[in-house]
Scaffold this active site. Structure first.
Site, PDB file in Angstrom:
ATOM      1  N   THR A 151       0.729  -1.586  -0.135  1.00  0.00           N
ATOM      2  CA  THR A 151      -0.005  -0.305  -0.098  1.00  0.00           C
ATOM      3  C   THR A 151       0.658   1.431   0.355  1.00  0.00           C
ATOM      4  O   THR A 151       2.042   1.487   0.598  1.00  0.00           O
ATOM      5  CB  THR A 151      -0.542  -0.330   0.992  1.00  0.00           C
ATOM      6  OG1 THR A 151      -1.606  -1.258   1.259  1.00  0.00           O
ATOM      7  CG2 THR A 151      -1.679   1.454   1.941  1.00  0.00           C
ATOM      8  N   LEU A 203      -0.214  -7.384   4.797  1.00  0.00           N
ATOM      9  CA  LEU A 203      -0.863  -8.035   5.122  1.00  0.00           C
ATOM     10  C   LEU A 203      -1.792  -7.695   5.736  1.00  0.00           C
ATOM     11  O   LEU A 203      -1.966  -7.456   7.418  1.00  0.00           O
ATOM     12  CB  LEU A 203      -0.015  -9.553   5.109  1.00  0.00           C
ATOM     13  CG  LEU A 203      -1.880 -10.974   5.366  1.00  0.00           C
ATOM     14  CD1 LEU A 203      -2.382 -10.305   4.055  1.00  0.00           C
ATOM     15  CD2 LEU A 203      -1.479 -11.883   6.062  1.00  0.00           C
ATOM     16  N   THR A 222       1.494  -0.382   5.910  1.00  0.00           N
ATOM     17  CA  THR A 222       1.358  -1.533   4.724  1.00  0.00           C
ATOM     18  C   THR A 222       1.531  -2.723   5.047  1.00  0.00           C
ATOM     19  O   THR A 222       2.548  -2.903   6.020  1.00  0.00           O
ATOM     20  CB  THR A 222       2.679  -0.449   3.479  1.00  0.00           C
ATOM     21  OG1 THR A 222       2.523  -1.497   2.733  1.00  0.00           O
ATOM     22  CG2 THR A 222       3.839  -0.585   4.188  1.00  0.00           C
ATOM     23  N   ARG A 238     -12.771  -8.630  -1.483  1.00  0.00           N
ATOM     24  CA  ARG A 238     -11.657  -8.629  -0.158  1.00  0.00           C
ATOM     25  C   ARG A 238     -11.296  -7.053  -0.354  1.00  0.00           C
ATOM     26  O   ARG A 238     -10.675  -6.277  -0.765  1.00  0.00           O
ATOM     27  CB  ARG A 238     -10.692  -9.944  -0.921  1.00  0.00           C
ATOM     28  CG  ARG A 238      -9.454  -9.412   0.635  1.00  0.00           C
ATOM     29  CD  ARG A 238      -8.630  -8.621  -0.176  1.00  0.00           C
ATOM     30  NE  ARG A 238      -6.913  -8.814   1.401  1.00  0.00           N
ATOM     31  CZ  ARG A 238      -6.700  -7.510   1.362  1.00  0.00           C
ATOM     32  NH1 ARG A 238      -6.343  -7.067   0.395  1.00  0.00           N
ATOM     33  NH2 ARG A 238      -5.452  -8.585   2.258  1.00  0.00           N
ATOM     34  N   VAL A 239     -11.274  -6.860   0.823  1.00  0.00           N
ATOM     35  CA  VAL A 239     -10.861  -5.585   1.424  1.00  0.00           C
ATOM     36  C   VAL A 239     -10.134  -5.668   2.527  1.00  0.00           C
ATOM     37  O   VAL A 239     -10.351  -6.718   3.712  1.00  0.00           O
ATOM     38  CB  VAL A 239     -12.280  -4.179   1.852  1.00  0.00           C
ATOM     39  CG1 VAL A 239     -11.586  -3.051   2.689  1.00  0.00           C
ATOM     40  CG2 VAL A 239     -13.289  -3.883   0.923  1.00  0.00           C
TER      41      VAL A 239
END
Length: 317
Positions: free
Chosen positions: A151, A204, A202, A179-180
């Site tokens: 991210t 998982l 950032t 999925r979010v």
């Protein structure tokens, strides 16, 4: 007056430079962080954010993004939005709405279309080739499909002591439809309070959201901890505890900045980030964990930068 910005990953460098120019010229923290994220979203060779981002298992690019105003605490977010060039700009627009400020899926995409945001097919030919290659690998070699979840998250501080935070990502490669991750979730992927400071994450998302670490870092700064201490004390004990209680922990990397322009980082992997302040020219740095308790930070080498450029532009075969 102090100003500053910090953002995740090498991919944020050009955005940090643009945000720095805005902040130097008395621009707002909100404008600076949006421009920073927009720059990353528009670059097709960054495979985890925006245009050219990696798709879900069905070959569709679904993006998550968020924006937060540190003065008012107003927030906007989108999840699983499609066909929008700048998801973070949609999130910022939603932050001005008192109701319905977090929109997902078709509703988020419809809002963007109706309000004049740039719409386009976000799946580039390069990303499509990577997806097709991954599908074949999964079929032939029975590989784990999930790979890549970086991210871009950023914090900005302007000369008026206002702060903002924003995130944007195409999420986990080969994720399930809809999925979010943590990126649009307040307190997990981001949090900022102009009276204190901000943080962004950032890694998982499924594991980061278990700890609400962005909020925890800001809370610790509010209690008087420096950003680096707040990052160390929030992140590393939680990772240790999560491994004990849940059995494992994915990748975690968080950046933080307080309202004085001081900053900090914590990570459990090799992690690059970018930072610039009124006292420090824009720079790309490398962070690594030390004994799972502290963070070692050093400049990236030219050799590393050259290898990075070669890797992200390499042909997909």
């Amino acid at each position: 007056m102090s100003w500053g910005t910090i953002a995740t990953w090498r991919m944020a460098n050009e955005g940090v430079e643009k945000a720095s120019t805005i902040l130097k010229e008395n621009g707002t923290a909100g404008d600076a962080v949006e421009k920073l994220i927009n720059t990353v979203e528009a670059y097709p060779y960054y495979k985890s954010v925006g245009y050219g981002g990696l798709p879900n298992e069905e070959g569709v690019v679904q993006m998550d993004a968020a924006f937060m105003n540190g003065d008012t605490l107003a927030q906007g977010a989108v999840g699983a939005i499609e066909n929008v060039m700048h998801a973070v700009s949609v999130a910022r627009a939603l932050s001005r709405e008192h109701y319905n400020s977090f929109r997902v899926g078709e509703g988020a995409t419809k809002f963007a279309s109706l309000h004049g945001f740039e719409m386009t097919n976000m799946l580039t030919e390069r990303a499509k080739k990577r997806w097709q290659k991954r599908c074949k690998e999964i079929e032939q070699q029975n590989l784990n499909p999930y790979d890549g979840h970086d991210t871009v998250g950023a914090i900005t501080l302007d000369k008026n002591n206002s702060m903002a935070a924003a995130t944007s990502t195409s999420g986990l490669f080969m994720k399930k439809d809809g999925r979010v991750g943590d990126s649009p979730l307040s307190g997990s992927g981001f949090y900022v309070d102009s009276k204190v400071g901000g943080a962004a994450a950032t890694g998982l998302g499924e594991d980061i959201m278990k700890g609400c670490l962005s909020y925890e870092i800001v809370r610790r700064m509010q209690e008087g901890e420096l950003p680096q201490d707040a990052c160390n004390h929030a992140v590393y004990p939680f990772i240790k505890d999560l491994k004990k209680r849940y059995g494992k922990a994915g990748e975690f990397s968080l950046v933080a900045m307080n309202n004085k322009g001081e900053w900090g980082v914590a990570t459990n992997v090799e992690f690059t980030f970018c930072v610039a302040t009124d006292k420090q020219k824009s720079v790309i740095l490398m962070a690594n964990p030390i004994d799972n308790m502290k963070t070692k930070i050093e400049p990236v080498s030219q050799e590393w930068l050259d290898a990075y450029e070669k890797r992200i532009h390499a042909p997909i075969v």
